[in-house]
Design a protein around this motif. Structure first.
Motif, PDB file in Angstrom:
ATOM      1  N   ALA A  13       0.748  -1.235   0.090  1.00  0.00           N
ATOM      2  CA  ALA A  13       0.046   0.051   0.133  1.00  0.00           C
ATOM      3  C   ALA A  13       0.646   1.273  -0.005  1.00  0.00           C
ATOM      4  N   LEU A  14       1.851   1.597   0.818  1.00  0.00           N
ATOM      5  CA  LEU A  14       2.937   2.529   0.894  1.00  0.00           C
ATOM      6  C   LEU A  14       3.616   2.596  -0.343  1.00  0.00           C
ATOM      7  N   THR A  15       4.193   1.539  -1.235  1.00  0.00           N
ATOM      8  CA  THR A  15       4.626   1.541  -2.374  1.00  0.00           C
ATOM      9  C   THR A  15       3.621   2.169  -3.566  1.00  0.00           C
ATOM     10  N   LEU A  16       2.624   1.607  -3.578  1.00  0.00           N
ATOM     11  CA  LEU A  16       1.590   2.262  -4.470  1.00  0.00           C
ATOM     12  C   LEU A  16       1.379   3.732  -4.297  1.00  0.00           C
ATOM     13  N   ALA A  17       1.169   4.187  -2.876  1.00  0.00           N
ATOM     14  CA  ALA A  17       0.783   5.555  -2.629  1.00  0.00           C
ATOM     15  C   ALA A  17       2.051   6.353  -3.015  1.00  0.00           C
ATOM     16  N   LEU A  18       3.119   6.072  -2.835  1.00  0.00           N
ATOM     17  CA  LEU A  18       4.232   6.612  -3.409  1.00  0.00           C
ATOM     18  C   LEU A  18       4.472   6.809  -5.093  1.00  0.00           C
ATOM     19  N   ILE A  19       4.020   5.609  -5.673  1.00  0.00           N
ATOM     20  CA  ILE A  19       4.008   5.428  -7.085  1.00  0.00           C
ATOM     21  C   ILE A  19       3.086   6.596  -7.596  1.00  0.00           C
ATOM     22  N   VAL A  20       1.855   6.455  -7.050  1.00  0.00           N
ATOM     23  CA  VAL A  20       0.713   7.183  -7.632  1.00  0.00           C
ATOM     24  C   VAL A  20       0.902   8.611  -7.179  1.00  0.00           C
ATOM     25  N   GLY A  21       1.188   8.804  -6.017  1.00  0.00           N
ATOM     26  CA  GLY A  21       1.577  10.402  -5.542  1.00  0.00           C
ATOM     27  C   GLY A  21       2.646  11.101  -5.843  1.00  0.00           C
ATOM     28  N   GLY A  22       3.955  10.134  -6.510  1.00  0.00           N
ATOM     29  CA  GLY A  22       5.127  10.607  -6.669  1.00  0.00           C
ATOM     30  C   GLY A  22       5.233  11.892  -7.738  1.00  0.00           C
ATOM     31  N   VAL A  61      -1.316  17.998 -13.796  1.00  0.00           N
ATOM     32  CA  VAL A  61      -0.422  16.716 -13.507  1.00  0.00           C
ATOM     33  C   VAL A  61      -1.613  15.704 -12.971  1.00  0.00           C
ATOM     34  N   ILE A  62      -2.469  15.883 -12.096  1.00  0.00           N
ATOM     35  CA  ILE A  62      -3.548  15.145 -11.694  1.00  0.00           C
ATOM     36  C   ILE A  62      -4.647  14.858 -12.919  1.00  0.00           C
ATOM     37  N   LEU A  63      -4.779  15.741 -13.654  1.00  0.00           N
ATOM     38  CA  LEU A  63      -5.689  15.303 -14.789  1.00  0.00           C
ATOM     39  C   LEU A  63      -5.108  14.629 -15.747  1.00  0.00           C
ATOM     40  N   PHE A  64      -4.050  14.900 -15.890  1.00  0.00           N
ATOM     41  CA  PHE A  64      -3.214  14.098 -16.913  1.00  0.00           C
ATOM     42  C   PHE A  64      -3.115  12.477 -16.644  1.00  0.00           C
ATOM     43  N   LEU A  65      -2.854  12.444 -15.255  1.00  0.00           N
ATOM     44  CA  LEU A  65      -2.409  11.225 -14.743  1.00  0.00           C
ATOM     45  C   LEU A  65      -3.611  10.507 -13.973  1.00  0.00           C
ATOM     46  N   LEU A  66      -4.852  10.879 -14.011  1.00  0.00           N
ATOM     47  CA  LEU A  66      -5.940  10.325 -13.350  1.00  0.00           C
ATOM     48  C   LEU A  66      -6.102   9.063 -13.839  1.00  0.00           C
ATOM     49  N   PRO A  67      -6.314   8.792 -15.262  1.00  0.00           N
ATOM     50  CA  PRO A  67      -6.956   7.519 -15.505  1.00  0.00           C
ATOM     51  C   PRO A  67      -5.712   6.370 -15.016  1.00  0.00           C
ATOM     52  N   TRP A  68      -4.347   6.787 -15.305  1.00  0.00           N
ATOM     53  CA  TRP A  68      -3.450   5.582 -14.784  1.00  0.00           C
ATOM     54  C   TRP A  68      -3.648   5.612 -13.201  1.00  0.00           C
ATOM     55  N   GLY A  69      -3.692   6.477 -12.316  1.00  0.00           N
ATOM     56  CA  GLY A  69      -3.834   6.214 -11.313  1.00  0.00           C
ATOM     57  C   GLY A  69      -4.958   5.599 -10.694  1.00  0.00           C
ATOM     58  N   ILE A  70      -5.996   5.748 -11.120  1.00  0.00           N
ATOM     59  CA  ILE A  70      -7.404   5.044 -10.646  1.00  0.00           C
ATOM     60  C   ILE A  70      -7.100   3.359 -11.223  1.00  0.00           C
ATOM     61  N   THR A  74      -7.492   0.542  -8.553  1.00  0.00           N
ATOM     62  CA  THR A  74      -8.368  -0.372  -8.668  1.00  0.00           C
ATOM     63  C   THR A  74      -7.928  -1.706  -8.924  1.00  0.00           C
ATOM     64  N   GLU A  75      -6.769  -1.906  -9.574  1.00  0.00           N
ATOM     65  CA  GLU A  75      -6.173  -3.184  -9.458  1.00  0.00           C
ATOM     66  C   GLU A  75      -5.561  -3.617  -8.285  1.00  0.00           C
ATOM     67  N   TYR A  76      -5.093  -2.788  -7.277  1.00  0.00           N
ATOM     68  CA  TYR A  76      -4.566  -3.115  -6.105  1.00  0.00           C
ATOM     69  C   TYR A  76      -5.873  -3.460  -5.225  1.00  0.00           C
TER      70      TYR A  76
END
Length: 88
Positions: A13-22, A61-70, A74-76
């Motif tokens: 969970a922490l790794t995913l948070a860093l990857i998405v929020g980084g 950046v949030i608008l551009f990366l929103l589909p990837w982050g979601i 969702t996969e997690y």
């Protein structure tokens, strides 16, 4: 649930948070650095001049990366829910 499984879930969970929020944090950091250099060069030290560019860049950046982050979140969540029967 074992302690190893709980530690693995927390680590994932922490790794995913860093990857998405980084990328968002890197955009804010780079924007702050550029704005800070411009403020030092022009000697204009107003807080709103630093806030507005950061807000705009982070929003883009949030608008551009929103589909990837979601999709990553969702996969997690799907993997986490599918693993519930094995952890009980």
């Amino acid at each position: 649930m074992t302690a190893e499984l709980a530690a693995e879930l927390c680590q994932t969970a922490l790794t995913l948070a860093l990857i998405v929020g980084g990328p968002i944090l890197l955009a804010a950091l780079s924007t702050s650095l550029i704005v800070g250099m411009l403020q030092a060069a022009t000697q204009m030290h107003d807080q709103t001049l630093a806030f507005i560019p950061k807000f705009v860049v982070m929003s883009l950046v949030i608008l551009f990366l929103l589909p990837w982050g979601i999709s990553r979140l969702t996969e997690y969540a799907t993997d986490l829910i599918r693993g519930i029967p094995g952890s009980i």
